[in-house]
Design a protein around this motif. Structure first.
Motif, PDB file in Angstrom:
ATOM      1  N   SER A 105      11.014  -6.728   2.134  1.00 46.29           N
ATOM      2  CA  SER A 105      11.469  -6.268   0.813  1.00 46.29           C
ATOM      3  C   SER A 105      12.733  -6.969   0.316  1.00 46.29           C
ATOM      4  CB  SER A 105      11.695  -4.755   0.823  1.00 46.29           C
ATOM      5  OG  SER A 105      10.479  -4.114   0.594  1.00 46.29           O
ATOM      6  N   GLN A 115       1.005  -3.057  -9.441  1.00 51.46           N
ATOM      7  CA  GLN A 115       0.745  -4.332 -10.087  1.00 51.46           C
ATOM      8  C   GLN A 115       1.423  -4.485 -11.447  1.00 51.46           C
ATOM      9  OE1 GLN A 115      -3.365  -4.918  -7.574  1.00 51.46           O
ATOM     10  NE2 GLN A 115      -3.542  -4.605  -9.761  1.00 51.46           N
ATOM     11  N   PRO A 140      10.450  -5.100   6.369  1.00 49.80           N
ATOM     12  CA  PRO A 140      11.184  -6.347   6.627  1.00 49.80           C
ATOM     13  C   PRO A 140      11.152  -7.355   5.479  1.00 49.80           C
ATOM     14  CG  PRO A 140       9.210  -6.168   8.018  1.00 49.80           C
ATOM     15  CD  PRO A 140       9.375  -4.853   7.336  1.00 49.80           C
TER      16      PRO A 140
HETATM   17  N1  BYC Z   1      -1.875  -2.496   4.152  1.00 51.08           N
HETATM   18  O1  BYC Z   1       7.752  -5.633   4.617  1.00 51.08           O
HETATM   19  P1  BYC Z   1       6.636  -4.872   3.985  1.00 51.08           P
HETATM   20  C1  BYC Z   1      -6.418  -3.183  -5.037  1.00 51.08           C
HETATM   21  C2  BYC Z   1       2.238  -4.983   5.905  1.00 51.08           C
HETATM   22  S1  BYC Z   1      -6.003  -4.154  -3.731  1.00 51.08           S
HETATM   23  C3  BYC Z   1      -1.805  -3.482   5.072  1.00 51.08           C
HETATM   24  O2  BYC Z   1       6.966  -3.678   3.179  1.00 51.08           O
HETATM   25  P2  BYC Z   1       5.870  -6.290   1.614  1.00 51.08           P
HETATM   26  C4  BYC Z   1      -7.811  -2.716  -5.230  1.00 51.08           C
HETATM   27  C5  BYC Z   1       2.903  -6.152   5.205  1.00 51.08           C
HETATM   28  O3  BYC Z   1       1.941  -7.117   4.796  1.00 51.08           O
HETATM   29  C6  BYC Z   1      -4.424  -3.565  -3.216  1.00 51.08           C
HETATM   30  N2  BYC Z   1      -0.633  -4.068   5.429  1.00 51.08           N
HETATM   31  O4  BYC Z   1       5.747  -5.893   3.142  1.00 51.08           O
HETATM   32  C7  BYC Z   1      -8.875  -3.508  -4.823  1.00 51.08           C
HETATM   33  C8  BYC Z   1       3.858  -6.635   6.275  1.00 51.08           C
HETATM   34  O5  BYC Z   1       3.175  -7.388   7.255  1.00 51.08           O
HETATM   35  P3  BYC Z   1       3.230  -9.029   7.279  1.00 51.08           P
HETATM   36  C9  BYC Z   1      -3.644  -4.605  -2.539  1.00 51.08           C
HETATM   37  C10 BYC Z   1       0.485  -3.647   4.806  1.00 51.08           C
HETATM   38  O6  BYC Z   1       5.041  -7.490   1.392  1.00 51.08           O
HETATM   39  C11 BYC Z   1     -10.182  -3.019  -4.940  1.00 51.08           C
HETATM   40  C12 BYC Z   1       4.278  -5.350   6.957  1.00 51.08           C
HETATM   41  O7  BYC Z   1       3.272  -4.391   6.669  1.00 51.08           O
HETATM   42  N3  BYC Z   1      -2.418  -4.814  -3.253  1.00 51.08           N
HETATM   43  O8  BYC Z   1      -5.523  -2.907  -5.702  1.00 51.08           O
HETATM   44  O9  BYC Z   1       7.318  -6.334   1.210  1.00 51.08           O
HETATM   45  C13 BYC Z   1     -10.414  -1.756  -5.477  1.00 51.08           C
HETATM   46  C14 BYC Z   1       5.626  -4.844   6.482  1.00 51.08           C
HETATM   47  O10 BYC Z   1       5.565  -4.447   5.096  1.00 51.08           O
HETATM   48  C15 BYC Z   1       0.468  -2.647   3.823  1.00 51.08           C
HETATM   49  C16 BYC Z   1      -1.580  -5.787  -2.890  1.00 51.08           C
HETATM   50  O11 BYC Z   1      -1.822  -6.508  -1.938  1.00 51.08           O
HETATM   51  C17 BYC Z   1      -0.770  -2.058   3.503  1.00 51.08           C
HETATM   52  N4  BYC Z   1      -0.893  -1.073   2.600  1.00 51.08           N
HETATM   53  O12 BYC Z   1       5.245  -5.034   0.832  1.00 51.08           O
HETATM   54  C18 BYC Z   1      -9.329  -1.008  -5.909  1.00 51.08           C
HETATM   55  C19 BYC Z   1      -0.372  -5.954  -3.751  1.00 51.08           C
HETATM   56  N5  BYC Z   1       1.722  -2.445   3.399  1.00 51.08           N
HETATM   57  O13 BYC Z   1       2.482  -9.487   6.047  1.00 51.08           O
HETATM   58  C20 BYC Z   1      -8.019  -1.480  -5.799  1.00 51.08           C
HETATM   59  C21 BYC Z   1       0.515  -7.097  -3.327  1.00 51.08           C
HETATM   60  C22 BYC Z   1       2.501  -3.292   4.086  1.00 51.08           C
HETATM   61  O14 BYC Z   1       4.678  -9.410   7.218  1.00 51.08           O
HETATM   62  N6  BYC Z   1       1.311  -6.781  -2.198  1.00 51.08           N
HETATM   63  N7  BYC Z   1       1.760  -3.998   4.940  1.00 51.08           N
HETATM   64  O15 BYC Z   1       2.531  -9.388   8.546  1.00 51.08           O
HETATM   65  C23 BYC Z   1       2.445  -6.030  -2.247  1.00 51.08           C
HETATM   66  O16 BYC Z   1       2.828  -5.503  -3.276  1.00 51.08           O
HETATM   67  C24 BYC Z   1       3.267  -5.924  -1.001  1.00 51.08           C
HETATM   68  O17 BYC Z   1       2.877  -6.963  -0.135  1.00 51.08           O
HETATM   69  C25 BYC Z   1       3.131  -4.555  -0.280  1.00 51.08           C
HETATM   70  C26 BYC Z   1       3.920  -4.624   1.043  1.00 51.08           C
HETATM   71  C27 BYC Z   1       3.736  -3.464  -1.149  1.00 51.08           C
HETATM   72  C28 BYC Z   1       1.675  -4.222   0.034  1.00 51.08           C
END
Ligand code: BYC
Length: 313
Positions: free
Chosen positions: A209, A137, A207
């Protein structure tokens, strides 16, 4: 068509100059969609993330620990709210986002599909999961979309407290009785690999990134952030004399990084597809809370309608 290409070019030029995009600015439809996907999944993760820890509020070992955990879980609800608001600036409502989650069309973080079995899990989640979240984050806080980046700044401040409270629990247990040491080492063993998976699939199988990097929503790749987290956490584990469960973990003199072993990506995809140890339970709990809260939303809407009617009169 030509106009669209020109708008896209200008948009990319703004991004390349490091400008921040605000809700009313023109943006490519795909940029809007990608952000809605990412921010809503992030919001859902914060809210579902309350469940594994909420499980321990009534069993915290002291009043101080109970108060701290209660505050942490409440913070996660707040993070969910900032993030739903940030996503709403892109033209989707909170109801729609929650429907997509309930239909299984929107995801939430894989990490919350693992059970929290002992009190040591509360320490380890704070240390690893919040630690990983901070690494991810602080990068997102420099991203190109204003409302998301600004939400991240506040969230990261709170996550830093969360990580410290977790590490404090771990450090105390690690210097406690043999039984406490065993309990905390067991939690570390169970949470380590799922925490590495939080960063998403490896760069050669991610995909989304390329697009997100081009638009500076993400400023680092999944593997870069995962490595940053490993490097940081190895030292913290050494400081409290706990072992990370990876026989291949080795310092690489050439790169200055800690090399780590093979992540079980089959396990990751299995969890993402809904077949992890707690997926069904988490979604059931979410649906139940949503249904039980229907009267609150109804009352709030009625109150709002009455108040705006009075203001209009
Ligand atoms: N879990 O192309 P990619 C917290 C999915 S909360 C599930 O690399 P991207 C906290 C991805 O969505 C933490 N699915 O994706 C709370 C994609 O599928 P779709 C949450 C995952 O977006 C309470 C597919 O795999 N943080 O901190 O470039 C207590 C291909 O992935 C995951 C965020 O959400 C996973 N781990 O990169 C304590 C941060 N990883 O959507 C703590 C915001 C991948 O195409 N998100 N997938 O169907 C991000 O930074 C990015 O979206 C990610 C993935 C790094 C997670």
């Amino acid at each position: 068509m030509e106009d669209l290409a020109k708008l896209e070019q200008e948009f990319q030029a703004r991004i390349d100059r490091g400008e921040i995009i605000e809700p009313k600015d023109w943006m490519p439809e795909r940029y809007r969609k990608q952000l809605i996907r990412m921010i809503s999944q992030h919001a859902h993760s914060e809210v579902v993330g309350m469940l594994p820890e909420g499980n321990w509020i009534s069993r915290a070992p002291s009043l101080r620990r109970k108060k701290v955990l209660l505050a942490k879980v409440q913070d996660e609800a707040g993070h969910g709210l900032y993030l739903y608001c940030a996503a709403e600036t892109l033209g989707i409502s909170r109801d729609e986002m929650i429907d997509l989650l309930h239909q299984g069309k929107a995801k939430y973080s894989s990490i919350f599909n693992y059970p929290s079995l002992t009190w040591a899990d509360m320490g380890t989640i704070g240390w690893f999961v919040d630690g990983a979240a901070i690494v991810n984050q602080t990068m997102l806080a420099k991203g190109s979309y204003g409302p998301y980046a600004r939400a991240m700044i506040r969230i990261c401040k709170e996550e830093s407290f969360h990580k410290k409270q977790g590490y404090e629990i771990v450090a105390n247990m690690a210097k406690g009785t043999p039984a406490q040491r065993k309990m905390v080492q067991d939690a570390v063993n169970r949470w380590w690999w799922p925490s590495l998976m939080m960063f998403g699939p490896p760069d050669n199988n991610s995909p989304n990134s390329a697009e997100l990097l081009k638009w500076k929503v993400k400023k680092n790749t999944n593997d870069e952030l995962r490595q940053r987290f490993v490097n940081m956490t190895v030292k913290q584990a050494q400081a409290v004399k706990l072992t990370l469960p990876d026989p291949d973990l080795k310092y690489n003199e050439e790169t200055g990084n800690w090399d780590y072993g093979q992540i079980d990506w089959d396990e990751f995809w299995n969890v993402v597809k809904g077949n992890g140890p707690m997926n069904r339970e988490r979604m059931e709990a979410h649906r139940k809370a949503h249904d039980d809260g229907a009267w609150v939303r109804e009352a709030a809407r009625a109150y709002h309608a009455k108040k705006s009617g009075r203001n209009a009169a």
